[in-house]
Design an enzyme around this catalytic site. Structure first.
Site, PDB file in Angstrom:
ATOM      1  CG  ASP A  20      15.628  18.734  22.748  1.00 44.01           C
ATOM      2  OD1 ASP A  20      15.718  19.319  21.656  1.00 44.01           O
ATOM      3  OD2 ASP A  20      16.622  18.293  23.364  1.00 44.01           O
ATOM      4  CG  HIS A 164      12.755  20.485  26.921  1.00 46.15           C
ATOM      5  ND1 HIS A 164      13.750  21.282  27.440  1.00 46.15           N
ATOM      6  CD2 HIS A 164      13.301  19.251  26.754  1.00 46.15           C
ATOM      7  CE1 HIS A 164      14.851  20.569  27.577  1.00 46.15           C
ATOM      8  NE2 HIS A 164      14.607  19.328  27.170  1.00 46.15           N
TER       9      HIS A 164
END
Length: 194
Positions: A20, A164
């Site tokens: 992400d 992430h």
């Protein structure tokens, strides 16, 4: 003579890696590791980030990874009106399509925060909502071995792992990735797109 029932074919143990808040300067490092390990992943992109990283976005697509809309600016969709939510999703779609040459088919809510109205907006845009089942909490900045331990310990067949590649210092995430992949493969997991 007894007739044995045919054995059902064993389903592979699958797991999906997702990243992400990118793209960012860390995304090419993640892509290098994935390529070396012959693993595909899903990248949940922020619309406001893709303009500075068009080459990286094209590389994500070229190397067979999936792109996902993660909103334009990482807004909390539970605090947006329907109109603002729709505008956020649509603007991110346009920016990602312009950079990638194709539109995402999935959407991941920032923070995982949604409500019925926000989910209706996203589905109304023809997007599948992507969640996760394993949160490595790498956004808290733990060391690489902790990220790997969380990913491996909490993975079950069909898991979707949240990591992430943007939104801060992602060096620990990048450092954790080779061991995370190696340990999951050693447990018999096959990597799939989310």
């Amino acid at each position: 003579m007894k007739v044995r029932a045919a054995k059902k074919p064993r389903r592979p143990k699958t797991v999906a890696l997702t990243f992400d808040d990118g793209p960012s300067p860390y995304t090419p490092q993640v892509l290098d590791i994935l390529r070396r390990n012959r693993v595909k992943a899903t990248f949940c992109l922020l619309g406001n980030n893709v303009g500075d990283y068009r080459r990286t976005v094209r590389r994500i697509v070229r190397e067979g990874h999936r792109i996902c809309n993660h909103s334009r600016d990482h807004a909390d969709f539970t605090k947006l009106s329907r109109t603002a939510a729709r505008d956020n999703v649509e603007r991110a779609q346009r920016k990602i399509r312009k950079a990638a040459g194709r539109s995402p088919k999935t959407f991941r809510f920032p923070y995982g925060a949604s409500d019925p109205a926000a989910r209706a907006v996203v589905r109304g845009e023809g997007l599948r909502i992507l969640g996760w089942t394993v949160d490595t909490r790498d956004w808290q900045g733990p060391p690489a071995p902790t990220i790997t331990r969380r990913a491996v310990r909490d993975t079950r067949p069909g898991a979707v792992i949240l990591m992430h590649d943007g939104g801060g210092d992602r060096r620990p995430t990048v450092a954790s990735l080779p061991n995370t992949i190696r340990k999951l493969k050693a447990k018999g997991y096959v990597f799939v797109l989310a």
